[in-house]
Design an enzyme around this catalytic site. Structure first.
Site: not given
Length: 326
Positions: A130, A195, A248, A313
């Site tokens: 990242c 996260k 998350k 999702y």
């Protein structure tokens, strides 16, 4: 009050009565639907580890967005899979990058859709990390300028909100300063603040082609054992200018979500991640659970823990159920 004077079951006797005292409610406009964008035309590829989730080309975005709007899902989170990758993730911030094309298409064809973009390098770097690698380590400070360039390129293309997910220290401040400097002071930042490094991300890495080629992300994503650190991370992002903070994953970290909600008064997002989605899908496909019922119970638990919005999702599936109940 004790039994028989007080009987809690009195208020559970009918559906109407249960609805009257319901403490937690979900609506479709609280969902954010993630989309994976790929190069090419008329491409719609199902992600093998995420049944019902597709990678789509830019020309199919309008149809997808209009379906979401029809269901009441008004927000999308875009992830891009570029044609080429390099060590610095150059294609993440070029003017004609895959996400930049997608943003322009959506804002031209479906301007009422809220477009949020993931700001990170993992999908664009050849090594899958990242941030920039220096001597094999992800270098924090040299990554910040690149992240700010990515965010700026997204906003210049028309993004309504940017969401940095990299977990570099100081990236919210860098992005905020860059956007403000270019007269985008009204564009909000949704920070992936807490996260965690998680095994629940596996199917996402299939979808985004973003698995690290060496090492892992434990040096920059959070240790799953820590909750006090999450509060510090969220506090730092707020101080740096975040408008929305995020936890998350969601389900395995409901305690963190609840603690963040109790501690701070900013809007809180939760990301119901790919592994949490795929486990429900797999169990339902095997007939072990009622997939729709478990989906709803799971999303309700995320709301109950304190999420103002959920990235999931399941957004369209859950919205369809809610719409049919009206």
């Amino acid at each position: 009050m004790v039994f028989p004077e007080y009987r809690p079951r009195r208020m559970r006797r009918t559906a109407t009565m249960r609805a009257l005292i319901r403490e937690t409610r979900m609506t479709a406009d609280q969902f954010i639907y993630p989309l994976f964008i790929i190069p090419g035309k008329n491409k719609r590829e199902e992600v093998s580890s995420m049944p019902g989730v597709f990678r789509i080309s830019v020309d199919l975005l309008e149809k997808e967005a209009r379906e979401c709007l029809e269901l009441g899902v008004n927000s999308l989170l875009l992830f891009g899979i570029p044609e080429t990758k390099d060590a610095m993730g150059t294609s993440a911030h070029i003017k004609d990058g895959i996400v930049q094309q997608a943003i322009r298409e959506l804002k031209k064809k479906v301007p009422e859709m809220l477009v949020i973009t993931d700001v990170c390098l993992c999908e664009y770097t050849s090594h899958g990390h990242c941030g920039c690698l220096i001597n094999g380590e992800v270098d924090n400070d040299s990554t910040l300028e690149i992240l700010a360039k990515i965010a700026l390129s997204h906003v210049e293309a028309g993004a309504d909100m940017v969401a940095p997910s990299d977990m570099m220290d100081g990236r919210v401040a860098e992005i905020r300063a860059t956007l403000d400097e270019h007269n985008f002071e009204m564009v909000p930042i949704m920070a992936y603040s807490a996260k965690y490094v998680s095994s629940f991300y596996g199917p996402f890495r299939d979808a985004a082609d973003s698995a690290p080629q060496s090492g892992n992300r434990k040096g920059y994503q959070m240790d799953p054992a820590n909750i006090r650190e999450a509060i510090r991370e969220v506090s730092l992002d707020i101080d740096e200018g975040a408008d929305i903070v995020m936890v998350k994953p969601a389900v395995a970290y409901l305690d963190v979500l609840a603690a963040v909600r109790q501690e701070f008064d900013l809007p809180v997002a939760a990301y119901h991640v790919s592994g949490e989605y795929s486990m429900i899908k797999a169990a339902a496909a095997n007939g072990w659970i009622d997939g729709d019922a478990v989906m709803e119970e799971t999303l309700l638990s995320i709301k109950r823990a304190g999420a103002d919005m959920i990235i999931t999702y399941f957004a369209k599936d859950m919205a369809r159920i809610l719409k049919n109940r009206r």
